[in-house]
Every structure is written in structure tokens, then in C-alpha cells.
Design a protein around this motif. Structure first.
Motif, PDB file in Angstrom:
ATOM      1  N   ARG A 238      13.507  -8.998  -9.828  1.00 15.81           N
ATOM      2  CA  ARG A 238      12.835  -9.722  -8.665  1.00 15.81           C
ATOM      3  C   ARG A 238      11.417  -9.700  -8.983  1.00 15.81           C
ATOM      4  O   ARG A 238      10.760  -8.927  -9.019  1.00 15.81           O
ATOM      5  CB  ARG A 238      13.202  -9.362  -7.285  1.00 15.81           C
ATOM      6  N   HIS A 239      10.759 -11.078  -8.930  1.00 17.93           N
ATOM      7  CA  HIS A 239       9.363 -11.199  -8.882  1.00 17.93           C
ATOM      8  C   HIS A 239       8.548 -10.976  -7.415  1.00 17.93           C
ATOM      9  O   HIS A 239       8.633 -12.128  -6.907  1.00 17.93           O
ATOM     10  CB  HIS A 239       9.107 -12.572  -9.594  1.00 17.93           C
ATOM     11  N   TYR A 240       8.487  -9.908  -7.099  1.00 18.63           N
ATOM     12  CA  TYR A 240       7.997  -9.665  -5.848  1.00 18.63           C
ATOM     13  C   TYR A 240       6.636  -9.621  -5.643  1.00 18.63           C
ATOM     14  O   TYR A 240       6.251  -9.602  -4.325  1.00 18.63           O
ATOM     15  CB  TYR A 240       8.512  -7.858  -5.480  1.00 18.63           C
ATOM     16  N   GLU A 241       5.620  -9.585  -6.691  1.00 19.68           N
ATOM     17  CA  GLU A 241       4.269  -9.881  -6.502  1.00 19.68           C
ATOM     18  C   GLU A 241       3.664 -10.662  -7.937  1.00 19.68           C
ATOM     19  O   GLU A 241       4.594 -10.663  -8.731  1.00 19.68           O
ATOM     20  CB  GLU A 241       3.607  -8.402  -6.557  1.00 19.68           C
ATOM     21  N   ILE A 242       2.681 -11.473  -7.700  1.00 17.53           N
ATOM     22  CA  ILE A 242       2.369 -12.248  -8.605  1.00 17.53           C
ATOM     23  C   ILE A 242       2.536 -11.531 -10.161  1.00 17.53           C
ATOM     24  O   ILE A 242       3.127 -12.374 -11.119  1.00 17.53           O
ATOM     25  CB  ILE A 242       0.893 -12.612  -8.564  1.00 17.53           C
ATOM     26  N   SER A 243       2.436 -10.331 -10.286  1.00 21.90           N
ATOM     27  CA  SER A 243       2.185  -9.786 -11.845  1.00 21.90           C
ATOM     28  C   SER A 243       3.196  -8.837 -11.920  1.00 21.90           C
ATOM     29  O   SER A 243       3.262  -8.062 -12.924  1.00 21.90           O
ATOM     30  CB  SER A 243       0.817  -9.116 -11.868  1.00 21.90           C
ATOM     31  N   ASN A 244       4.107  -8.570 -10.691  1.00 21.04           N
ATOM     32  CA  ASN A 244       5.164  -7.332 -10.782  1.00 21.04           C
ATOM     33  C   ASN A 244       6.517  -7.853 -10.638  1.00 21.04           C
ATOM     34  O   ASN A 244       6.770  -8.629  -9.698  1.00 21.04           O
ATOM     35  CB  ASN A 244       4.607  -6.458  -9.896  1.00 21.04           C
ATOM     36  N   TYR A 245       7.264  -7.433 -11.386  1.00 22.00           N
ATOM     37  CA  TYR A 245       8.757  -7.551 -11.192  1.00 22.00           C
ATOM     38  C   TYR A 245       9.645  -6.041 -11.230  1.00 22.00           C
ATOM     39  O   TYR A 245       9.138  -5.231 -11.825  1.00 22.00           O
ATOM     40  CB  TYR A 245       9.342  -8.088 -12.613  1.00 22.00           C
ATOM     41  N   ALA A 246      10.634  -6.235 -10.283  1.00 27.42           N
ATOM     42  CA  ALA A 246      11.285  -5.041 -10.292  1.00 27.42           C
ATOM     43  C   ALA A 246      13.017  -5.442  -9.969  1.00 27.42           C
ATOM     44  O   ALA A 246      13.147  -6.335  -9.288  1.00 27.42           O
ATOM     45  CB  ALA A 246      10.842  -4.029  -9.210  1.00 27.42           C
ATOM     46  N   THR A 247      13.804  -4.094 -10.327  1.00 22.25           N
ATOM     47  CA  THR A 247      15.084  -4.271  -9.989  1.00 22.25           C
ATOM     48  C   THR A 247      15.180  -3.721  -8.654  1.00 22.25           C
ATOM     49  O   THR A 247      14.209  -3.372  -8.129  1.00 22.25           O
ATOM     50  CB  THR A 247      16.176  -3.563 -11.046  1.00 22.25           C
ATOM     51  N   ALA A 248      16.467  -3.849  -8.070  1.00 24.19           N
ATOM     52  CA  ALA A 248      16.708  -3.519  -6.482  1.00 24.19           C
ATOM     53  C   ALA A 248      16.160  -2.266  -6.235  1.00 24.19           C
ATOM     54  O   ALA A 248      16.524  -1.268  -6.752  1.00 24.19           O
ATOM     55  CB  ALA A 248      17.998  -3.770  -6.320  1.00 24.19           C
ATOM     56  N   GLY A 249      15.278  -2.178  -5.255  1.00 26.55           N
ATOM     57  CA  GLY A 249      14.693  -0.824  -4.948  1.00 26.55           C
ATOM     58  C   GLY A 249      13.434  -0.032  -5.579  1.00 26.55           C
ATOM     59  O   GLY A 249      13.188   1.052  -5.376  1.00 26.55           O
ATOM     60  N   GLN A 250      13.306  -0.949  -6.706  1.00 29.38           N
ATOM     61  CA  GLN A 250      12.200  -0.140  -7.580  1.00 29.38           C
ATOM     62  C   GLN A 250      10.949  -0.839  -7.635  1.00 29.38           C
ATOM     63  O   GLN A 250      10.014  -0.523  -8.505  1.00 29.38           O
ATOM     64  CB  GLN A 250      13.024  -0.212  -9.127  1.00 29.38           C
ATOM     65  N   GLU A 251      10.616  -1.510  -6.648  1.00 33.31           N
ATOM     66  CA  GLU A 251       9.105  -1.793  -6.272  1.00 33.31           C
ATOM     67  C   GLU A 251       8.285  -0.768  -6.277  1.00 33.31           C
ATOM     68  O   GLU A 251       8.644   0.411  -5.818  1.00 33.31           O
ATOM     69  CB  GLU A 251       9.262  -2.909  -4.967  1.00 33.31           C
ATOM     70  N   SER A 252       7.265  -0.855  -6.538  1.00 35.81           N
ATOM     71  CA  SER A 252       5.942   0.029  -6.603  1.00 35.81           C
ATOM     72  C   SER A 252       5.414   0.194  -5.216  1.00 35.81           C
ATOM     73  O   SER A 252       4.712  -0.441  -4.629  1.00 35.81           O
ATOM     74  CB  SER A 252       4.686  -0.294  -7.431  1.00 35.81           C
ATOM     75  N   GLN A 253       5.929   1.263  -4.449  1.00 39.35           N
ATOM     76  CA  GLN A 253       5.650   1.628  -3.140  1.00 39.35           C
ATOM     77  C   GLN A 253       4.023   1.709  -3.228  1.00 39.35           C
ATOM     78  O   GLN A 253       3.675   1.424  -1.829  1.00 39.35           O
ATOM     79  CB  GLN A 253       6.365   2.878  -2.704  1.00 39.35           C
ATOM     80  N   HIS A 254       3.434   2.414  -4.220  1.00 39.96           N
ATOM     81  CA  HIS A 254       1.807   2.384  -4.146  1.00 39.96           C
ATOM     82  C   HIS A 254       1.337   1.204  -3.916  1.00 39.96           C
ATOM     83  O   HIS A 254       0.162   1.028  -3.121  1.00 39.96           O
ATOM     84  CB  HIS A 254       1.499   3.505  -5.116  1.00 39.96           C
ATOM     85  N   ASN A 255       1.595   0.573  -4.719  1.00 34.06           N
ATOM     86  CA  ASN A 255       0.748  -0.827  -4.955  1.00 34.06           C
ATOM     87  C   ASN A 255       0.997  -1.900  -3.557  1.00 34.06           C
ATOM     88  O   ASN A 255       0.306  -2.242  -3.105  1.00 34.06           O
ATOM     89  CB  ASN A 255       1.151  -1.672  -6.265  1.00 34.06           C
ATOM     90  N   LEU A 256       2.359  -1.597  -2.980  1.00 26.90           N
ATOM     91  CA  LEU A 256       2.762  -2.212  -1.691  1.00 26.90           C
ATOM     92  C   LEU A 256       1.709  -1.604  -0.609  1.00 26.90           C
ATOM     93  O   LEU A 256       1.430  -2.566   0.255  1.00 26.90           O
ATOM     94  CB  LEU A 256       4.270  -1.988  -1.419  1.00 26.90           C
ATOM     95  N   THR A 257       1.300  -0.367  -0.621  1.00 28.92           N
ATOM     96  CA  THR A 257       0.321   0.162   0.290  1.00 28.92           C
ATOM     97  C   THR A 257      -1.194  -0.769   0.133  1.00 28.92           C
ATOM     98  O   THR A 257      -1.616  -1.107   1.121  1.00 28.92           O
ATOM     99  CB  THR A 257      -0.023   1.519   0.332  1.00 28.92           C
ATOM    100  N   TYR A 258      -1.357  -1.195  -1.076  1.00 24.40           N
ATOM    101  CA  TYR A 258      -2.793  -1.964  -1.209  1.00 24.40           C
ATOM    102  C   TYR A 258      -2.528  -3.347  -0.640  1.00 24.40           C
ATOM    103  O   TYR A 258      -3.228  -3.821   0.383  1.00 24.40           O
ATOM    104  CB  TYR A 258      -3.025  -2.164  -2.291  1.00 24.40           C
ATOM    105  N   TRP A 259      -1.441  -3.935  -0.947  1.00 23.54           N
ATOM    106  CA  TRP A 259      -1.337  -5.363  -0.632  1.00 23.54           C
ATOM    107  C   TRP A 259      -0.770  -5.785   0.697  1.00 23.54           C
ATOM    108  O   TRP A 259      -0.943  -6.490   1.278  1.00 23.54           O
ATOM    109  CB  TRP A 259      -0.107  -6.075  -1.341  1.00 23.54           C
ATOM    110  N   ARG A 260      -0.523  -4.399   1.457  1.00 22.25           N
ATOM    111  CA  ARG A 260      -0.157  -4.437   3.043  1.00 22.25           C
ATOM    112  C   ARG A 260      -1.307  -4.143   3.820  1.00 22.25           C
ATOM    113  O   ARG A 260      -0.992  -4.297   4.931  1.00 22.25           O
ATOM    114  CB  ARG A 260       1.198  -3.716   3.350  1.00 22.25           C
ATOM    115  N   GLY A 261      -2.350  -3.551   3.225  1.00 25.40           N
ATOM    116  CA  GLY A 261      -3.461  -3.407   4.036  1.00 25.40           C
ATOM    117  C   GLY A 261      -3.549  -1.985   4.697  1.00 25.40           C
ATOM    118  O   GLY A 261      -4.387  -1.657   5.402  1.00 25.40           O
TER     119      GLY A 261
END
Length: 398
Positions: A238-261
Motif C-alpha cells: 500500500r502506498h501509504y505515504e508519498i515515498s513509502n509502501y508497506a504490506t498490511a500492518g507494516q507501516e513505519s510507526q516511527h515516521n507516522l509520528t512525524y507526519w501526524r505531528g
């Protein structure tokens, strides 16, 4: 919630495109134990400052970046991680990531990292093409990249990510697509696909300034972005961020903290941190010289008499206060990078401001009519087809 970022500032060599703070050294020149001690001393200061707020924050991710953190002796890196669990409220299921280069990752090292609690590795593959790796100044070859990925999988690392750089000169969109697909078949569950950017304070930046660096055609780079998107989505990423792709449940939780503020605690040489206070916040950066950093941490009295002001006078390179308007703009800028988008009403409530100004409502209406933006209630998103225009879209909302 918050995250911790630790910067490890040493590499075997400096890549010509890299503008991160890193220093090329031989492994024997690194003071592994001394740096671990310095990071823990800084962590003690940060944890005490956070404790003064009276309300603990849950650390949901720890990320060790660089540089090349896989050069750090696992025992010393593990000692740092153990210290974090004693100093901070680290969630029992926290994501703990270490960046690795193929030249310094084998099965034995991956097992050692796993045994210290590391549950995610991010491997700097960058390319599976020998010519591209030479152009990028990488020290490994395609087989070395595959061996590193296999070593991590054999060691039982729970989660595995790999980096890919596209937009190289003489690289077609089909070439970029093929490389992304090749990486997707190696067993990794996450891919970060970055367009090659030429920063001024790099060797590539100097070469471009002198007209000596071949450059990719912009339209070809855009075609490569679209081709990679289609290929990886078809493979279940899944293309969940402009430069990042992940299979189900494998999104980078660390980077999501940045993107969510969310807040993040930066530790180590040149590390950035961001902490909230009231309706605003402070972003800081540590000194970018390893010797100065270690001296700054050694100069402070031993806990519990250590005070933040006694260490930060020599530790910080910069500190910037951000008001609620600045933080709101960042929420928009970063939130629109991710597929889930940004909840504008929630951001407004968090920061105590009205998000629906007449100017912004007019901009939202115009952007939605031309397909650059979608709105579902309070949530704004940029459609995948318009991600190439993200910067222009975001600037229209300020």
C-alpha cells in the motif's frame, strides 16, 4: 505519544548524495562505549525535563539512524536501548528500528540486535543495479544487498524495510519499476522509494554546480514515480505515504509520528527533537561535532544534580520556538504526505485555532474542483494521482 530518535554519526564512507551529518571513519576509530554513555547522559536530561511536565508520555517507537548505526557494537547499542526503558515510559510493543548498510550487516549481527530488542531493520539497499550502486558511491554490490536482507530474515527479525533511490540519469521508468519489483520479492514488508535529490552541500551538489553531474529528465522521473506506484500496489504494497509502501500492518510507526505531528525526542550528534509546551512547541538540534557532543554531556554534574541548562549550553546547536500557527502549518504540510490525510478540525482543536478560515475554505474548494484535493468531512487528502503536485497543493492552503 512520542518517539525517540538516536543519531549515530559515523559511516565507512560518505555517499556523494548524502547531506546527513555523518563522518567517514574506520570502525576501530569509533568510541562505541563512550558514545553510548554520552547518549544515555543526554537521555537522562531529557527524561527529567519531560517528568517536570507532570504527565508522562508513552514512547511508541525508537529509531536509530545515521550515519550507519549497524557499525555500532550491538552490546553498546543494546545498553542504550535498555537505558531508555529505565528512563522513559516505553510501550511494551514499541517499534524499535535500526538503520543498516549491507556492508555491516550479517546474520550474527542481526541476531545480536534482535536479542537486544530490535524488532525492525531498515536496510540501505538503494539499488539492485551494479552501475547505479557505483554511481551512488555505495560500497556494496547487488549480491551484497540480497545477502544482507537474507541475513536479517534468517535471524528472525520481525519487520524489514529497504530503501530504493530512483530518478537516476539514464534510468528509464521501466528500469525503476523493475528494481522496485525485484526488492518487493526479497521478503521485505516495507519499501521507501526516494527520488534522487541533489543537495548543495554534497559532492553531487558541487558536481552539478560545475556542470559535471548528469541529471535525469524530469518527465522520466515523474513516469518512474507512477510506474513504481502501480507495480508495488499490484504486489500488495500500500502506498501509504508519498515515498513509502508497506504490506498490511507494516507501516513505519516511527515516521507516522512525524507526519501526524507528535512529539519526538532527539538524542545524539546533530539529532533534531520536538517537544510541546502549551499551545506551541520547541524544535532543537544538537551540536554536529561528535567531540563537542561528548564533552557537553561529560561537563554536566552526575544525576540527580544534573540540570538541563548545565548541559544544553554546550549541547544545542539551535533551538526554535514554534507558535500554534507554525505548528498548524506543519500539520497540514506533513499530514497531506500520507494517504490517511489530515483531520483539520482535530488539528485546530489541539492547537486552539480556527482551521476553517475563509481563505483556506476557498483554496480547498478550488483544489477539490481541479482534483488536487479531496475532502471528507473534516479530513483532507491528496489523491495518489496528484501526489506529484503535493508541494504546490500544500502552499495553497497556507
Amino acid at each position: 505519544m512520542a518517539s525517540i530518535y538516536v543519531h549515530f554519526p559515523w559511516c565507512l564512507s560518505k555517499c556523494p548524495y548524502c547531506d546527513f551529518v555523518s563522518f567517514a571513519v574506520e570502525p576501530k576509530e569509533i568510541d562505541h562505549a563512550g558514545y553510548a554513555k554520552a547518549v544515555l547522559r543526554e537521555a537522562e536530561v531529557r527524561s527529567r525535563d519531560i517528568a517536570k511536565r507532570g504527565k508522562p508520555i508513552a514512547i511508541t517507537s525508537i529509531y536509530v539512524g545515521g550515519g550507519t548505526p549497524s557499525l555500532w557494537e550491538p552490546h553498546e547499542l543494546g545498553r542504550v536501548l535498555k537505558g531508555f526503558f529505565a528512563l522513559f515510559h516505553v510501550s511494551h510493543d514499541a517499534e524499535i528500528t535500526v538503520e543498516c548498510n549491507p556492508t555491516s550487516l550479517d546474520r550474527q549481527r542481526a541476531i545480536a540486535l534482535r536479542d537486544w530488542g530490535v524488532n525492525r531493520l531498515s536496510i540501505g539497499v538503494q539499488s539492485l543495479c551494479a552501475a547505479s550502486l557505483r554511481f551512488l558511491g555505495r560500497r556494496h554490490d547487488p549480491d551484497g544487498a540480497r545477502r544482507a536482507i537474507d541475513a536479517a530474515l534468517q535471524a528472525g527479525i520481525e519487520r524489514l524495510s529497504a530503501d530504493l533511490i530512483f530518478g537516476l540519469p539514464n534510468q528509464s521508468a521501466d528500469d525503476a519499476r523493475a528494481e522496485a519489483l525485484a526488492l518487493a520479492t526479497t521478503g521485505v514488508q516495507h519499501l521507501s522509494c526516494y527520488e534522487l535529490s541533489i543537495e548543495p552541500d554534497t559532492l553531487f551538489g558541487e558536481r552539478r554546480k560545475r556542470g559535471l553531474l548528469p541529471m535525469a529528465d524530469e518527465s522520466t522521473v515523474a513516469d518512474a514515480f507512477v510506474a513504481i506506484d502501480a507495480a508495488l500496489e499490484a504486489r500488495g504494497f500500500r502506498h501509504y505515504e508519498i515515498s513509502n509502501y508497506a504490506t498490511a500492518g507494516q507501516e513505519s510507526q516511527h515516521n507516522l509520528t512525524y507526519w501526524r505531528g507528535d512529539e519526538y525526542i532527539g538524542l545524539g550528534v546533530a539529532a533534531f527533537g520536538f517537544l510541546r509546551h502549551g499551545a506551541g512547541g520547541t524544535r532543537y538540534q544538537n551540536v554536529d561535532d561528535p567531540k563537542k557532543y561528548i564533552v557537553a554531556t561529560q561537563a554536566a554534574p552526575q544525576p540527580p544534580r544534573m540540570k538541563s541548562r548545565q548541559i544544553e549550553s554546550g549541547l544545542l546547536m539551535s533551538s526554535e520556538s514554534l507558535d500554534k500557527q507554525a505548528l498548524f502549518r506543519e500539520r497540514i504540510m506533513l499530514g497531506l504526505r500520507i494517504a490517511e490525510g489530515v483531520d483539520l478540525a482535530r488539528a485546530g482543536r489541539d492547537l486552539g485555532i480556527d482551521p476553517w478560515t475563509s481563505h483556506r475554505l476557498k483554496a480547498i474548494d478550488k483544489l477539490t474542483r481541479c482534483g488536487r484535493l479531496t475532502r471528507a468531512g473534516d479530513i483532507l487528502r491528496i489523491p495518489h494521482a496528484a501526489w506529484l503536485y503535493t508541494n504546490d497543493t500544500v502552499s495553497s492552503l497556507f
